[in-house]
Design an enzyme around this catalytic site. Structure first.
Site, short mmCIF file in Angstrom:
data_model
loop_
_atom_site.label_atom_id
_atom_site.label_comp_id
_atom_site.label_asym_id
_atom_site.label_seq_id
_atom_site.Cartn_x
_atom_site.Cartn_y
_atom_site.Cartn_z
N GLU A 1 -3.06 -4.49 -3.31
CA GLU A 1 -3.55 -5.36 -4.39
C GLU A 1 -3.52 -4.64 -5.73
O GLU A 1 -3.18 -5.25 -6.76
CB GLU A 1 -4.99 -5.81 -4.08
CG GLU A 1 -5.12 -6.62 -2.81
CD GLU A 1 -5.38 -5.77 -1.57
OE1 GLU A 1 -5.91 -6.31 -0.59
OE2 GLU A 1 -5.06 -4.56 -1.57
N ASN B 1 0.84 -1.19 0.00
CA ASN B 1 0.00 0.00 0.00
C ASN B 1 0.88 1.25 0.00
O ASN B 1 1.97 1.28 0.59
CB ASN B 1 -1.00 0.00 1.16
CG ASN B 1 -0.38 -0.07 2.53
OD1 ASN B 1 0.62 -0.74 2.76
ND2 ASN B 1 -1.01 0.60 3.49
N ILE B 2 0.40 2.27 -0.71
CA ILE B 2 1.13 3.54 -0.84
C ILE B 2 0.14 4.65 -0.49
O ILE B 2 -0.77 4.94 -1.26
CB ILE B 2 1.67 3.73 -2.27
CG1 ILE B 2 2.57 2.55 -2.64
CG2 ILE B 2 2.40 5.06 -2.39
CD1 ILE B 2 2.97 2.54 -4.11
N CYS C 1 -3.96 0.79 -2.87
CA CYS C 1 -3.97 -0.44 -2.09
C CYS C 1 -2.88 -1.38 -2.61
O CYS C 1 -2.52 -1.33 -3.79
CB CYS C 1 -5.33 -1.14 -2.20
SG CYS C 1 -6.68 -0.23 -1.43
#
Length: 139
Positions: free
Chosen positions: A58, A45-46, A56
């Site tokens: 993913e 996550n960033i 996210c």
């Protein structure tokens, strides 16, 4: 899916979690995807000071998959330091659905004291996103 593949996925997600940029929530998440060629694609996550602009784990992993030429998610894993299993958020469930079949395994892992991962929950895409809308609806 074989236990060795599950372990590879979980460990890749745990490693990615270590690269998280999460200064606001302090909730680091890592994700790993197994593609149709047996390759792993990971993301973390960033976060962003403008909160809705964050990414996210993913979504980052999916971007890596697509950029590497992958077109199908065979299995996914998400790892966070949480006492409860975490699963992809609603938006990421839909993003994953674009590339994953309903029977694709989705693993939720927790972090070990050594920084590795332990399986907490095994689900499927269809279990996480029942009656989903996907590419097959548009053909």
């Amino acid at each position: 899916m074989e236990a060795a593949d599950e372990d590879r996925l979980l460990q890749a997600a745990a490693h990615a979690r270590g690269q998280s940029h999460s200064p606001y929530s302090r909730f680091a998440v890592g994700a790993a995807l197994l593609d149709e060629q047996g390759r792993l694609h990971a993301g973390a996550n960033i976060e962003n000071a403008a909160y809705p602009e964050g990414l996210c784990a993913e979504a980052v992993a999916l971007a890596h998959l697509v950029m590497a030429g992958g077109r199908r998610v065979v299995a996914a894993a998400v790892v966070a330091d949480s006492g409860q299993p975490i699963t992809p958020c609603g938006g990421c469930r839909q993003k994953l659905r674009e590339f994953a079949a309903g029977d694709a395994p989705v693993l939720s892992g927790g972090v070990t004291a050594e920084g590795g991962a332990v399986l907490r929950l095994r689900a499927t895409m269809a279990g996480l996103l029942p009656h989903s809308f996907g590419p097959d609806h548009l053909t």
